[in-house]
Design a protein around this motif. Structure first.
Motif, short mmCIF file in Angstrom:
data_model
loop_
_atom_site.label_atom_id
_atom_site.label_comp_id
_atom_site.label_asym_id
_atom_site.label_seq_id
_atom_site.Cartn_x
_atom_site.Cartn_y
_atom_site.Cartn_z
N TYR A 198 -0.32 -7.88 -7.70
CA TYR A 198 -1.55 -7.37 -8.29
C TYR A 198 -2.13 -8.44 -9.22
O TYR A 198 -1.46 -9.40 -9.58
CB TYR A 198 -1.26 -6.10 -9.11
N ILE A 218 -4.80 -4.67 -6.34
CA ILE A 218 -4.02 -5.45 -5.38
C ILE A 218 -4.73 -6.78 -5.15
O ILE A 218 -5.94 -6.81 -4.96
CB ILE A 218 -3.88 -4.69 -4.05
N ILE B 43 -6.65 0.11 -11.48
CA ILE B 43 -6.88 -0.09 -10.05
C ILE B 43 -8.11 0.70 -9.61
O ILE B 43 -8.98 0.22 -8.88
CB ILE B 43 -5.63 0.34 -9.24
#
Lengths: 562, 512
Positions: A198, A218, B43
């Protein structure tokens, strides 16, 4: 008997800096109070250390000799990369990272190790017959612990039959036969290819109340593979070396056949998997060929000598198996714009594919009835191989009383390429082909419409010539990438013999050298087949953007020895 | 003998050092710089940012196809800029939706879903990620039709590298189910995080966004499955829709995270894209105050270099949209007719308002939601005052202008004048509502393209470019990327066999 230990280190540090200058039009204007542009400063630090030892022993009993060596090596390699890029500046014309508005730092570090143990035994008989047996085991840090060890052997034998057999004809001055079988292992993969990593973005993003929040995710577009095995190459070779007529003629021919197993490749995968590539051990491929070196001295007098040396290689290859199951017969390794290099089972390594114009059953080109522009197939097609079958060089050396003229002609033959620089010329109306229709302002494509009737639609000229690039139809520019080139001419004279009385000077040689003298033969339109911008192995044969052309150079070389 | 022993011992030590006993050999292949995992919130933040194309060339998909098809922004130039302007297939520009949403948005979103699905403390984040995932797939399927869905974005998780394609009907049913379930499962009493860049962890706003997106997804099916649409419209309305512009789902770009359409149009493509005549004329003919906010023109400019300050005007009376159907050669024939000096003299999107590099990009807005709800009311699928919703939708978009730039703000009296002059007429309700939706969705490429196909409005005339490749009047779908031919051909061919030709004409399921 002897024991030898060595430690060797190789290292370099390379700093670079470069900018996009203030006021460059294709980049956006900077916010108020800043000046646009960018500047990057980076440093690479490389270190490789090798530790090795060698234990050797030899014995001679009558005509028989034995030479034994055992050794080990540890290779450790480290690469660090530091860079800071900045975008937009406070002060005009000052290219420093401190003067930048947006600062993007980057750091990476990779390490790899290969540990090896090896041994070799050489048996000889009367300096006529040799047999060499080796074994080597490598451990690669980059591969999975269960797979990373590979043991590979080699056996080489040679026999100088001209010395062994007495009743050979006079014209045979020297003759040697050799045969070898060798295996080699390698890990052609970058460190850390086993795990998904990541990254955190350099800058924070404000939430609705202005609080600055991290962003990350990622970092890879390649699916990692924790089970990679080392690749293994097995090669068999047979050769013969002859010298004839008092060594006036020399011939060295060898035949080889090489099988590569488990090559590690980044195979292109469907974008819908969220990734672009997957690292896999891709089955098996075969290379075989002949290599030949021929030397002859047609004229040899006291004042004049002419030597010719020619080397030619012939190589063919075939992809035997791909992927993890027999159904995988194609993988794509590189390309874009309708130009692809693939590995295809049953075809040579490096199969070139592109889209073709659509044609009807009678082979007539099909044009859109409405637009008049060419149509393409819905699938890409195989148009050749990108690796040359033949390559080599011919050197002629003429020596007249110490004045030496050398010419080198080299060649590569038997491969195809997409000479895509022409596509750029075509779409911009700079290619000779775009003259068709220029006076009229339109083109009527020679062919039929999808309904089979003759095409009569006038296409506007500009979009007509832009269409092949838009559709990725590169068939017009698939050319033989072969060439014959006069690579080098050297004319030199050795003045050493006149220097006997000059102190300190042990040798003096003056020569004039011309490189890239002439292209004797090529098949590509409007370009040197070697003048390509893509240097990646996966993009061999794919050309599009124009590269800086190779230059012819002429120089004088003065060589003085003290 | 003693010597040999010493050698052997030395050798054994070295062998041991080199091979299995080499301590640190296993650890050497561990990257010490990059993490192997991250907080799912961060994320998710990247997934949200990447849904607005963080890349120059990807924005060409919207610029050349979406905006051109709906005739809002057009370029006369061909080659790498061809697409909706000539109604032709240009694989370079039909591909970025696919690559960006699968490779970037879904890669991160699916990972965020994966990381939170079993975490009881992060049910809100989990459901937010499900909503975002449904949104990303919606854009993909609206653009291409049948697409990899059930097996997609699994390259790392399950190793599926050749995902099969699913029918759009199945995909939409699942998207509706996902949006409905995930939105309902959002719970303001459960943990939330201010680390969320979209709403700062405000679950009420997330719920309104989820329901408004559900309304959008439901209304997409008006032509093909009105019963399903009606059911989910009711669920969305019952769940609670956006209440004001402060509920808008927008990416508020910063000077560090730019609006890339703006970046592209302020730099490389600065002189290449123009406001299209149908859009400018619609705003102009209706005295729409938004024209002043959106457009500017460089009067008399004869080259890109002349598109500079003293010539610049936003005066609505002086705006001239570029007519549809010309390339950079044939456009010359229009100069006399429209009184422009060159192609560079036509109106463009204002780079000081709508398209500053820090201008926000909107995914779902209150304005769009009010307009869709107005249509649902006209259809009898929801209760309310259609005219009031219609006007509220227009007002919201006019008020939204101030979020781009203070100079783009529209005053309340100007809004009122426009609303008074443009009430909803029930006999032309669908056309009026969806034409306003077209204006309200300006700069939102996928939504413009989808709602135009669904509703058939605005009533545009066919782009008359003589070299069009399409068989109907408009592009109905974008073809699959060439990369699928290379990497996933069996599944691709199966999908084409079901859906129809892989071209610009084949209609997607909800567009039958």
């Amino acid at each position: 008997m002897y024991l030898q230990g060595r430690i060797a280190q190789d290292m370099y540090t390379r700093g670079q800096d470069y900018n996009i200058p203030n006021g460059y039009a294709p980049i956006p204007a900077a916010p108020t109070g800043f000046i646009n542009g960018s500047y990057t400063q980076d440093v690479r630090r490389f270190r490789e250390r090798n530790y090795d030892f060698l234990l050797g022993a030899n014995r001679k009993i009558n005509d028989f000799g034995v030479d034994l060596t055992l050794g080990g090596n540890q290779m450790y390699r480290r690469m660090e990369y530091n860079s800071v890029s900045v975008t937009d500046f406070v002060q005009r014309g000052l290219y420093t990272i401190l003067n930048g508005r947006i600062k993007d730092p980057l750091y990476s570090k990779t390490e790899r190790k290969v540990n090896s143990l090896y041994g070799a035994v050489e048996f000889s008989y009367k300096s006529l017959l040799f047999l060499n047996v080796t074994g080597r085991n490598d451990w690669f840090s980059t591969l999975a612990p269960a797979n990373r060890s590979i043991l590979y052997p080699s056996v080489t034998g040679s026999f100088i039959f001209s010395d062994a057999i007495n009743k050979l004809p006079n014209w045979l001055s020297y003759g040697k036969l050799r045969a070898a079988y060798a295996e080699v292992g390698d890990d052609n993969v970058a460190p850390y290819s086993n795990v998904l990593y990541y990254s955190v973005n350099n800058n924070l993003f404000p939430n609705p109340s202005g609080q600055l929040i991290p962003v990350g995710g990622i970092n890879a577009s390649q699916i990692p593979n924790a089970d990679l095995r080392p690749l293994r190459v097995s090669e068999a070779e047979f050769g013969i070396e002859l010298k004839l007529f008092n060594s006036k003629i020399g011939l060295d021919v060898s035949y080889y056949r090489k099988i590569t197993n488990d090559q590690i490749l980044a195979a292109q995968v469907s974008d819908a998997s969220s990734f672009t590539n997957q690292l896999i051990n891709v089955g098996r491929s075969m290379n075989k060929g002949l290599e030949m070196l021929f030397t002859v001295s047609p004229v040899k007098t006291t004042s004049f000598r002419w030597d010719v040396s020619a080397n030619v290689s012939y190589n063919t290859s075939e992809v035997l198996q791909l992927g993890l199951n027999p159904a995988d017969t194609v993988i794509s390794v590189g390309g874009g714009g309708g130009r692809f290099v693939k590995q295809v089972v049953g075809k040579p390594i490096g199969a070139l594919y592109t889209f073709l114009y659509r044609r009807d059953d009678q082979g007539r080109q099909v044009f859109d009835a409405n637009s008049g522009r060419p149509l393409r197939n819905n699938f890409d097609s195989y148009v050749g191989n990108v690796l040359p079958k033949y390559f080599g060089g011919i050197t002629n050396t003429f020596n007249y009383k110490g004045l030496v003229l050398t010419t080198l002609i080299d060649f590569k033959l038997g491969a195809k390429m997409i000479a895509g620089s022409n596509m750029n010329a075509l779409r911009h109306g700079l290619h000779k082909r775009t003259l068709v229709g220029r006076a009229e302002g339109y083109v009527i494509g020679d062919g039929v419409n999808p309904d089979g009737k003759a095409n009569t639609t006038k296409s506007d000229i500009q979009p007509f010539y832009e269409t092949p690039n838009v559709l990725g139809v590169n068939e017009d520019f698939v050319f033989n990438s072969g060439f014959w080139k006069l690579r080098q001419i050297t004319l030199g004279y050795d003045f050493t013999k006149y220097m006997k009385n000059v102190k300190f000077v042990k040798g003096l040689k003056l020569s004039a050298v011309a490189n890239n003298v002439l292209i004797l033969k090529k098949w590509t339109e409007n370009m040197d087949p070697e003048n390509i911008a893509n240097i990646s192995d996966n993009e061999t044969g794919l050309d599009f953007w124009t590269a800086v052309p190779p230059t012819r150079s002429i120089g004088v070389n003065l060589n003085i020895k003290f | 003998m003693k010597n040999i022993k010493t050698y052997l011992l030395g050798m054994l030590t070295v062998i041991c050092m080199l091979s299995s006993c080499d301590k640190g050999f296993d650890e050497l292949n561990v990257n010490r710089v990059d993490p192997t995992t991250l907080d799912a919130q961060f994320i998710m933040n990247r997934a949200i940012i990447e849904a607005t194309y963080p890349d120059n060339f990807a924005t060409l998909q919207m610029l050349t196809y979406n905006f051109g098809i709906v005739q809002q922004i057009i370029t006369p130039f061909g080659s790498s800029l061809s697409g909706g302007n000539y109604n032709i297939f240009n694989p370079g520009n039909t591909t970025p939706v696919w690559t960006n949403f699968y490779r970037n948005v879904l890669k991160q979103t699916v990972d965020a879903v994966q990381k939170t699905k079993d975490d009881n403390n992060r049910t809100n984040l989990y459901n937010e990620a499900r909503i975002w995932k449904a949104y990303a797939f919606m854009i993909l399927t609206d653009t291409y039709g049948d697409i990899p869905y059930t097996e997609a974005a699994q390259g790392f998780i399950s190793g599926t590298i050749q995902p099969k394609y699913d029918k759009q009907e199945l995909i939409y049913k699942d998207i509706l189910k996902e949006l409905d379930e995930a939105t309902a499962a959002l719970d303001a009493s459960k943990p939330t995080s201010s680390g969320d860049i979209l709403y700062g962890g405000d679950i009420i706003k997330w719920k309104r966004f989820g329901n408004s997106l559900l309304l959008r997804a439901a209304m997409r099916l008006t032509k093909v499955a009105p019963d399903v649409a009606k059911t989910y419209v009711a669920k969305a309305v019952a769940g609670g829709l956006m209440q004001s512009n402060s509920d808008n789902a927008a990416l508020r770009h910063t000077s560090l995270f730019n609006n890339w359409i703006a970046v592209h149009l302020t730099a490389r493509e600065k002189a290449n894209f123009y406001l299209a005549q149908p859009f400018v004329d619609y705003l102009k003919n209706n005295n729409d105050p938004r024209l002043r906010s959106i457009a500017y023109r460089h009067v008399g400019a004869k080259s890109g270099a002349e598109q500079a300050a003293p010539r610049t005007t936003s005066d609505p009376a002086l705006q001239i949209g570029m007519p549809m159907g010309y390339d950079d050669v044939s456009i010359k024939n229009t100069f006399a007719t429209y009184g422009v000096a060159s192609l560079y003299d036509y109106s463009q999107v204002n780079l000081n308002t709508i398209l500053k590099v820090t201008s926000p990009e909107y995914h779902v807005t209150y304005s769009q939601t009010q307009l869709l709800l107005a249509e649902a009311v006209v259809r009898g699928w929801a209760t309310g005052d259609a005219n009031q919703l219609f006007q509220s939708g227009i007002r919201a978009h006019m008020q939204q202008m101030a979020e781009y730039d203070a100079s783009a703000a529209i005053s309340e009296p100007a809004i009122q004048t426009y609303l008074t002059a443009n009430p909803l007429n029930m006999s032309t309700a669908y056309e009026q509502i969806n034409t306003q939706y077209w204006v309200a969705s300006f700069m939102n490429g996928p939504e413009l393209f989808a709602n135009f196909r669904r509703s058939g409005y605005p009533a545009l005339t066919k782009n008359p470019y003589p070299g069009s490749e399409i068989t109907g009047d408009f592009i109905r779908r974008l073809p699959y990327p060439d990369s699928e031919i290379i990497t996933n051909s069996a599944n691709l061919n199966a999908a084409i066999a079901v859906q129809g030709k892989n071209d610009l004409n084949t209609r997607v399921w909800w567009d039958k």
